[in-house]
Scaffold this active site. Structure first.
Site, PDB file in Angstrom:
ATOM      1  CE1 TYR A 133      -4.126   1.260  -0.582  1.00 12.90           C
ATOM      2  CE2 TYR A 133      -3.479   2.844   1.085  1.00 12.90           C
ATOM      3  CZ  TYR A 133      -4.331   2.457   0.070  1.00 12.90           C
ATOM      4  OH  TYR A 133      -5.365   3.270  -0.308  1.00 12.90           O
TER       5      TYR A 133
ATOM      6  NE  ARG B 286      -9.182  12.619  -2.437  1.00 13.73           N
ATOM      7  CZ  ARG B 286      -8.252  12.247  -1.552  1.00 13.73           C
ATOM      8  NH1 ARG B 286      -7.149  12.943  -1.431  1.00 13.73           N
ATOM      9  NH2 ARG B 286      -8.423  11.174  -0.795  1.00 13.73           N
TER      10      ARG B 286
ATOM     11  CE  LYS C 219      -7.410   3.013   1.694  1.00 17.02           C
ATOM     12  NZ  LYS C 219      -7.179   3.636   3.008  1.00 17.02           N
TER      13      LYS C 219
ATOM     14  CD  GLU D 136      -9.749   4.558   0.132  1.00 13.84           C
ATOM     15  OE1 GLU D 136      -8.748   5.286   0.297  1.00 13.84           O
ATOM     16  OE2 GLU D 136     -10.512   4.218   1.064  1.00 13.84           O
ATOM     17  CG  ASP D 137      -8.147   7.203  -2.952  1.00 12.49           C
ATOM     18  OD1 ASP D 137      -8.223   8.012  -2.004  1.00 12.49           O
ATOM     19  OD2 ASP D 137      -7.196   6.418  -3.076  1.00 12.49           O
TER      20      ASP D 137
ATOM     21  CG  ASP E 279     -10.211   4.757   4.735  1.00 17.88           C
ATOM     22  OD1 ASP E 279     -10.336   4.686   5.975  1.00 17.88           O
ATOM     23  OD2 ASP E 279      -9.111   4.767   4.171  1.00 17.88           O
ATOM     24  CG  ASP E 280     -10.460   8.737   0.516  1.00 19.31           C
ATOM     25  OD1 ASP E 280      -9.279   8.395   0.640  1.00 19.31           O
ATOM     26  OD2 ASP E 280     -11.220   8.267  -0.359  1.00 19.31           O
TER      27      ASP E 280
ATOM     28  CG  ASN F 177      -0.556   9.988   1.539  1.00 17.04           C
ATOM     29  OD1 ASN F 177      -1.122   9.822   0.471  1.00 17.04           O
ATOM     30  ND2 ASN F 177      -1.118   9.675   2.690  1.00 17.04           N
TER      31      ASN F 177
END
Length: 547
Positions: free
Chosen positions: A97, A150, A168, A239-240, A262-263, A402
């Site tokens: 990851y 994203r 994930k 996610e994302d 989760d973000d 990050n």
């Protein structure tokens, strides 16, 4: 993924990653399952196979090559893959990851070898349920779905984001031992704004612009409904997604389906976990802090909202709690005169002096906590940090963006510019820093402390909905596991070398909350921790001939 009720033999068995044991098949099994002549003579125990894996990894020149090898191992022998990952999570999580997965995403179309999970796209609209039935497992308990809109600090990379839901869910198992056969990663391809990728002949996705928000909502409406029809009781982990889509979709579904983002929620939870430990070190309450965010996208808003809820838990009114949180974005301080704010940002706009200078904002607002979710590397300059340190004895500084080059500052900078007084966590793991002879260990505010534990608790208790309080409980459960000796080194999160026990402990706390709130759909056991632990996956080969 193979159906576990189907008997396999011969090359079909060796090509099935769930049931393949490679050189670990016994002589009797090789005879019974028609494997004779298809394997070398040596019969290995798993420790020998693991040693071979580690040898292969040590020969790989880069982390990306190690990532590719491990994914190939997962495609060949899933049990051995998880045995490897779970043997040393501190070593292998950064490979499968963050941060290595950023390189995997950037090069996905070029390193693609074989499919993992499912790939849906907007041209399947009207047929999502029909397509989902192609997945060979019916009892799917978690779907992680991304649009690639994203990814980390990389922006919109469309289908190149496919490794994200794969990685994930691998951490669900690798960190919290959620059974992998209950997990389904999906990339939902809605197109991409990334013109360079659309021009790449090896790009693996649709070469279209994304549709309008209304069209996206219609697509995701159908997807979520289809997922729940094909896999009853499934939890959908978003996610994302692009920030505006992420906020809107979570609000759209959180009261109707078992979903979370989760973000937004996981990032907020792991941030609160680190803040909780830092404030315990300082012997202060979160409700008494002044928080400044650099970044006001989905992550920033999600963290801000959860901090407000945690402050309310400590006795503040919601209005007062919001006044203690200020946001700063690419257009400057979020204040009442701004006309470009979305509704989720506007609730934090107050009568403040406008400024586009972050150092000036720090000087004026005197925050005790500074959180970076801007993806602007180096944004926390020496002036910003020193201005903060003038008025705070032990400033809490979290440069969370990050991958590494996107971090608002390095922990070493935060420590040196505060004379070693800062309490620091970043989004990726940085090395220890020595100040005046004292070794300081910066925290890693990595969501893997939270979302696998949430997954394990949800897997066990089967609630109908997920609420923010579950994430606050997970944050506190993580913070409580940092020892005093670790706090003395500046550590804000538990050690990673025994992450499974850490996640089980956090999951137990979340499950206790779920039972106390009457949200579980299963009976409460006498010993929740033992009950959860008995459900966890163990990377050992199944015995017997039937596969």
């Amino acid at each position: 993924m193979a159906n576990s009720n189907v008997s396999l033999e011969g090359t079909a068995l060796l090509n099935d990653p769930v049931h393949n044991r490679g050189t670990a098949f016994t002589e009797e099994e090789r005879s019974t399952l028609h494997l004779e002549g298809l394997l070398p003579a040596a019969i290995d125990e798993m420790p020998t196979q693991l040693k071979r894996v580690l040898g292969h990894l040590s020969a790989k020149p880069t982390a990306l090559e190690q990532y590719i090898y491990l994914q190939d191992l997962c495609d060949r022998n899933e049990t051995l893959f998880y045995a490897t990952l779970m043997s040393d999570p501190a070593r292998f999580v950064p490979i499968v990851y963050d941060p290595t997965i950023a390189d995997a995403c950037l090069t996905y179309g070029h390193i693609y070898r074989r499919p993992q999970g499912m790939y849906l796209n907007k041209r399947m609209k009207g047929r999502f349920a029909q397509v989902l039935v192609n997945w060979p497992v019916r009892d799917v308990r978690f779907i992680c779905v991304s649009s690639g809109g994203r990814i980390l600090g990389l922006g919109d990379i469309g289908a190149n984001g496919a490794p994200i839901p794969i990685g994930k869910l691998q951490l669900y198992t690798g960190c919290a031992a959620v059974p992998p056969d209950r997990l389904l990663p999906i990339h939902l391809d809605i197109g991409t704004t990334n013109t360079a990728l659309r021009a790449d002949p090896l790009y693996a996705g649709l070469r279209d612009e994304p549709p309008s928000p209304d069209e996206i909502d219609a697509l995701v409406d159908e997807f979520v409904e289809a997922a729940n029809r094909v896999f009853p009781g499934v939890c959908v982990h978003f996610e994302d997604w692009k920030g505006s889509d992420a906020i809107r979709l979570l609000a759209r579904y959180k009261e109707r389906y078992l979903v979370y983002n989760d973000d937004i929620q996981g990032t907020a939870s792991v941030t609160i976990a680190g803040l909780t430990t830092a404030l315990q070190i300082k012997d202060e309450k979160l409700a008494d802090q002044t928080v400044l965010f650099a970044g006001a996208g989905s992550a920033g808003i999600g963290i801000a909202n959860m901090i407000v809820e945690a402050m309310v838990d400590e006795g503040r009114s919601r209005e007062d709690a919001r006044k203690r949180v200020t946001l700063f974005d690419v257009n400057g301080l979020i204040e009442a005169s701004r006309k470009d704010l979305n509704p989720s940002q506007a609730v934090y706009a107050r009568d403040l002096k406008p400024t586009r200078d972050l150092a000036e904002a720090v000087s004026d607002l005197k925050p005790t906590i500074l959180i970076g979710v801007s993806t602007v590397g180096g944004l926390f300059t020496e002036a910003v940090i020193r201005n903060m340190a003038k008025t705070v004895d032990r400033p809490i500084i979290f440069p969370l963006s990050n991958p590494t080059e996107k971090a608002e500052c390095t922990p070493e900078q935060a420590y040196r510019w505060t004379d070693g007084r800062a309490l620091v966590a970043a989004g990726v793991q940085f090395p220890d820093v020595t100040i005046d002879g004292k070794a300081l260990h910066p925290g890693q505010a990595n969501n893997f402390y939270i979302f696998p534990a949430i997954g394990l608790a949800v897997y066990a208790t089967r609630p109908e909905r997920i609420d923010d309080r579950m994430f606050i409980e997970a944050a506190r459960g993580s913070a409580d596991q940092v020892s005093q000796a670790e706090r003395d080194k500046g550590m804000l999160y538990p050690r990673q070398d025994d992450i499974l026990e850490t996640e089980i402990t956090t999951a137990t706390r979340v499950a206790e909350y779920i039972f106390e709130q009457g949200q579980a759909t299963v009976d409460r056991p006498d010993d929740i921790r033992a009950w959860i632990k008995a459900m966890t996956y163990k990377p050992v080969y199944r015995t017997g001939h039937k596969t």
